[in-house]
Design an enzyme around this catalytic site. Structure first.
Site, PDB file in Angstrom:
ATOM      1  N   HIS A   1       7.753   1.066   7.654  1.00  0.00           N
ATOM      2  CA  HIS A   1       7.065   1.981   6.851  1.00  0.00           C
ATOM      3  C   HIS A   1       8.014   2.580   5.781  1.00  0.00           C
ATOM      4  O   HIS A   1       7.955   3.907   5.423  1.00  0.00           O
ATOM      5  CB  HIS A   1       6.584   3.045   7.613  1.00  0.00           C
ATOM      6  CG  HIS A   1       5.170   3.532   7.468  1.00  0.00           C
ATOM      7  ND1 HIS A   1       3.932   3.269   8.050  1.00  0.00           N
ATOM      8  CD2 HIS A   1       4.840   4.301   6.403  1.00  0.00           C
ATOM      9  CE1 HIS A   1       3.071   4.039   7.216  1.00  0.00           C
ATOM     10  NE2 HIS A   1       3.339   4.589   6.289  1.00  0.00           N
TER      11      HIS A   1
ATOM     12  N   LYS B   1       0.623  -4.899  10.031  1.00  0.00           N
ATOM     13  CA  LYS B   1       2.226  -4.254   9.338  1.00  0.00           C
ATOM     14  C   LYS B   1       2.765  -3.404  10.283  1.00  0.00           C
ATOM     15  O   LYS B   1       1.898  -2.577  10.894  1.00  0.00           O
ATOM     16  CB  LYS B   1       1.292  -3.631   7.815  1.00  0.00           C
ATOM     17  CG  LYS B   1       2.770  -3.038   7.151  1.00  0.00           C
ATOM     18  CD  LYS B   1       2.217  -2.590   6.044  1.00  0.00           C
ATOM     19  CE  LYS B   1       3.142  -1.990   4.962  1.00  0.00           C
ATOM     20  NZ  LYS B   1       3.558  -0.628   5.440  1.00  0.00           N
TER      21      LYS B   1
ATOM     22  N   ARG C   1       9.781   6.010   6.753  1.00  0.00           N
ATOM     23  CA  ARG C   1       9.081   7.271   6.739  1.00  0.00           C
ATOM     24  C   ARG C   1       8.716   7.606   7.972  1.00  0.00           C
ATOM     25  O   ARG C   1       8.047   8.780   8.261  1.00  0.00           O
ATOM     26  CB  ARG C   1       7.925   7.313   5.740  1.00  0.00           C
ATOM     27  CG  ARG C   1       8.396   6.987   4.187  1.00  0.00           C
ATOM     28  CD  ARG C   1       7.194   6.807   3.008  1.00  0.00           C
ATOM     29  NE  ARG C   1       6.235   7.756   3.143  1.00  0.00           N
ATOM     30  CZ  ARG C   1       6.605   8.811   2.156  1.00  0.00           C
ATOM     31  NH1 ARG C   1       7.584   8.760   1.422  1.00  0.00           N
ATOM     32  NH2 ARG C   1       5.597   9.797   2.112  1.00  0.00           N
TER      33      ARG C   1
ATOM     34  N   TYR D   1      -6.345   2.326   8.608  1.00  0.00           N
ATOM     35  CA  TYR D   1      -5.684   2.997  10.051  1.00  0.00           C
ATOM     36  C   TYR D   1      -7.021   3.171  10.872  1.00  0.00           C
ATOM     37  O   TYR D   1      -8.142   2.953  10.264  1.00  0.00           O
ATOM     38  CB  TYR D   1      -5.340   4.268   9.584  1.00  0.00           C
ATOM     39  CG  TYR D   1      -3.784   4.394   8.944  1.00  0.00           C
ATOM     40  CD1 TYR D   1      -2.652   4.356   9.733  1.00  0.00           C
ATOM     41  CD2 TYR D   1      -3.939   4.678   7.516  1.00  0.00           C
ATOM     42  CE1 TYR D   1      -1.696   4.208   9.039  1.00  0.00           C
ATOM     43  CE2 TYR D   1      -2.657   4.796   7.096  1.00  0.00           C
ATOM     44  CZ  TYR D   1      -1.446   4.535   7.589  1.00  0.00           C
ATOM     45  OH  TYR D   1      -0.268   4.822   6.860  1.00  0.00           O
TER      46      TYR D   1
ATOM     47  N   PRO E   1       0.824  -1.028  -0.066  1.00  0.00           N
ATOM     48  CA  PRO E   1       0.030  -0.170  -0.064  1.00  0.00           C
ATOM     49  C   PRO E   1       0.923   1.441  -0.167  1.00  0.00           C
ATOM     50  O   PRO E   1       1.611   1.567   1.045  1.00  0.00           O
ATOM     51  CB  PRO E   1      -0.939  -0.172   1.245  1.00  0.00           C
ATOM     52  CG  PRO E   1       0.064  -0.995   2.161  1.00  0.00           C
ATOM     53  CD  PRO E   1       0.761  -1.878   1.361  1.00  0.00           C
ATOM     54  N   THR E   2       0.716   2.083  -1.173  1.00  0.00           N
ATOM     55  CA  THR E   2       1.337   3.360  -1.117  1.00  0.00           C
ATOM     56  C   THR E   2       0.607   4.412  -1.489  1.00  0.00           C
ATOM     57  O   THR E   2      -0.542   4.410  -2.139  1.00  0.00           O
ATOM     58  CB  THR E   2       2.538   3.312  -2.168  1.00  0.00           C
ATOM     59  OG1 THR E   2       1.940   2.777  -3.300  1.00  0.00           O
ATOM     60  CG2 THR E   2       3.655   2.470  -1.760  1.00  0.00           C
TER      61      THR E   2
ATOM     62  N   GLY F   1       6.751  -0.987  -2.759  1.00  0.00           N
ATOM     63  CA  GLY F   1       6.330   0.155  -2.627  1.00  0.00           C
ATOM     64  C   GLY F   1       6.795   1.109  -3.736  1.00  0.00           C
ATOM     65  O   GLY F   1       6.097   1.363  -4.628  1.00  0.00           O
TER      66      GLY F   1
ATOM     67  N   THR G   1      -2.078  -0.941   9.505  1.00  0.00           N
ATOM     68  CA  THR G   1      -0.805  -0.160   9.731  1.00  0.00           C
ATOM     69  C   THR G   1      -0.598  -0.055  11.076  1.00  0.00           C
ATOM     70  O   THR G   1      -1.497   0.934  11.445  1.00  0.00           O
ATOM     71  CB  THR G   1      -0.746   0.547   8.607  1.00  0.00           C
ATOM     72  OG1 THR G   1      -0.600   0.075   7.444  1.00  0.00           O
ATOM     73  CG2 THR G   1       0.677   1.397   8.746  1.00  0.00           C
TER      74      THR G   1
ATOM     75  N   SER H   1      -3.996   1.440  -0.606  1.00  0.00           N
ATOM     76  CA  SER H   1      -3.558   2.308   0.574  1.00  0.00           C
ATOM     77  C   SER H   1      -4.932   2.934   1.024  1.00  0.00           C
ATOM     78  O   SER H   1      -5.790   3.349   0.148  1.00  0.00           O
ATOM     79  CB  SER H   1      -2.530   3.359   0.113  1.00  0.00           C
ATOM     80  OG  SER H   1      -2.641   4.270   1.175  1.00  0.00           O
TER      81      SER H   1
END
Length: 385
Positions: A274, A250, A277, A131, A79-80, A328, A157, A108
């Site tokens: 991540h 994740k 990031r 999320y 997922p991006t 990603g 995530t 994402s």
């Protein structure tokens, strides 16, 4: 750059040329000093492959199975965010490439196409990243939409209670569009049982500039106001009660968290930082993969992302116990450079390189890749004592 790219690093250069600097930096950048971002790739270079000779490798089988779904190779799309910054059709194009390559795409939460648009674009097996909001009913609505539209698993995530500090975005005064998957909440009928919560959510997210103008505080403020930083292990039980989809967690990097993940009953783990990031100076994911695999002890599958740029990287991750890897940034680079064809080429390059690595290492199938096919830096140094 002249000519067709021959590896993923050249796709990155093409993307750098194709994208506005602001968008390229958004995709390529990491948190703070970017140590973890760089270490994700560097750590692979410290792992050596130990090939076996005189093995029949006249046929190489890359295929594998992920949560019951057969795929052509142990390479998934991670997922991006916001693919429309890289290509006008965004995640729809990425999903079509995934379908063509017979692999799985994880969409994402911060996609620039709705989950419905992606679902209707092709017949790819799709997972959905989630999320959790402070307003749980809004998270439940997203989960229900994903399940209704044929997504096969949730990717929770878990490493982002707050947003990592990416200094390039601050310098560039990065402005991003609204999130398409939450924008739909604004059009729900007022008669919805969740009307009062939706009204409050609308108030929180109405101003697009508040959402996404990152001047050093606003993006963090958005996350602080909307994402549930109190979400913890006991709350995974709540998530499992609102869906029949299996849940992958994740963002794990430690043995302790891997054991907890098994105890709460998730269907799998994605070892991830991540993409460098979030927390800078977190360990490179490949350096902790084996620790997590050993803690899980085969009870649930372990997947991996972070720093994969070569087929040899995929091989090393599989040898250390990953069932498959997720990629990603390379997907984004292929998308920005050459659209759907670029994404397909990125996956094909990794598959071709993995196939060659397996042949040269004496592994006719994915299941033949074992721990004895790699040697870590720690093992090398220990042998010198």
């Amino acid at each position: 750059m002249v000519g067709e790219p021959v590896n993923l690093n050249e796709f990155q250069e093409l993307a750098r040329e194709a994208l506005p600097k602001m968008y390229y930096d958004f995709y390529a950048g990491g948190a703070e000093d970017q140590y973890t971002l760089e270490e994700n790739m560097e750590a692979f270079r410290r792992i050596m492959i130990q090939p076996r000779i005189l093995v029949d490798v006249s046929r190489i089988d890359l295929s594998t199975n992920v949560l019951g779904y057969n795929i052509s190779a142990p390479i998934l799309i991670a997922p991006t965010a916001l693919h429309k910054l890289a290509h006008p059709e965004g995640e729809v194009v990425t999903a079509r490439a995934a379908a063509a390559c017979k692999t799985i795409m994880a969409l994402s939460f911060t996609s620039s196409c709705t989950l419905e648009e992606v679902a209707s674009s092709c017949n790819a097996v799709r997972f959905f990243q989630i999320y959790v909001y402070k307003r749980r009913d809004l998270s439940a609505l997203l989960v229900q939409r994903a399940e209704r539209n044929g997504y096969k698993a949730l990717v929770l995530t878990a490493d982002s209670p707050r947003v990592g500090r990416k200094e390039a975005d601050i310098k560039n005064k990065m402005i991003l569009p609204k999130l398409k998957n939450t924008e739909r909440f604004l059009s729900l009928e007022a008669s919805s049982d969740n009307g009062s919560d939706l009204e409050a959510f609308t108030k929180e997210t109405k101003d697009a500039s508040f959402w996404w103008k990152d001047n050093g505080s606003n993006l963090a403020a958005f996350a602080k106001e909307t994402k549930d930083a109190s979400f913890c292990w006991k709350d995974i039980e709540w998530l499992s009660t609102i869906t029949n989809m299996p849940i992958l967690i994740k963002g794990l990097l430690t043995r302790e968290d891997a054991i907890k993940a098994v105890k709460v009953g998730v269907a799998g783990i994605v070892v991830s930082n991540h993409g460098g990031r979030q927390l800078d100076y977190a360990p490179a994911t490949i350096t902790v993969l084996e620790e997590v695999v050993q803690a899980v002890g085969g009870r649930i599958p372990v997947f991996f992302d972070g720093g994969v740029r070569r087929g040899t990287d995929v091989f090393k991750a599989l040898a250390l116990g990953a069932q498959a890897v997720l990629i990603g940034r390379p997907v984004i680079y292929g998308l920005a450079a050459k659209g759907e064809y670029g994404v397909r080429q990125v996956i094909k390059m990794l598959k071709d390189e993995l196939e060659l690595t397996m042949a040269l290492s004496g592994c006719p199938s994915v299941k033949d890749i074992t721990r004895r096919h790699v040697r870590t830096e720690r093992e090398r140094l220990h042998s010198m004592l």
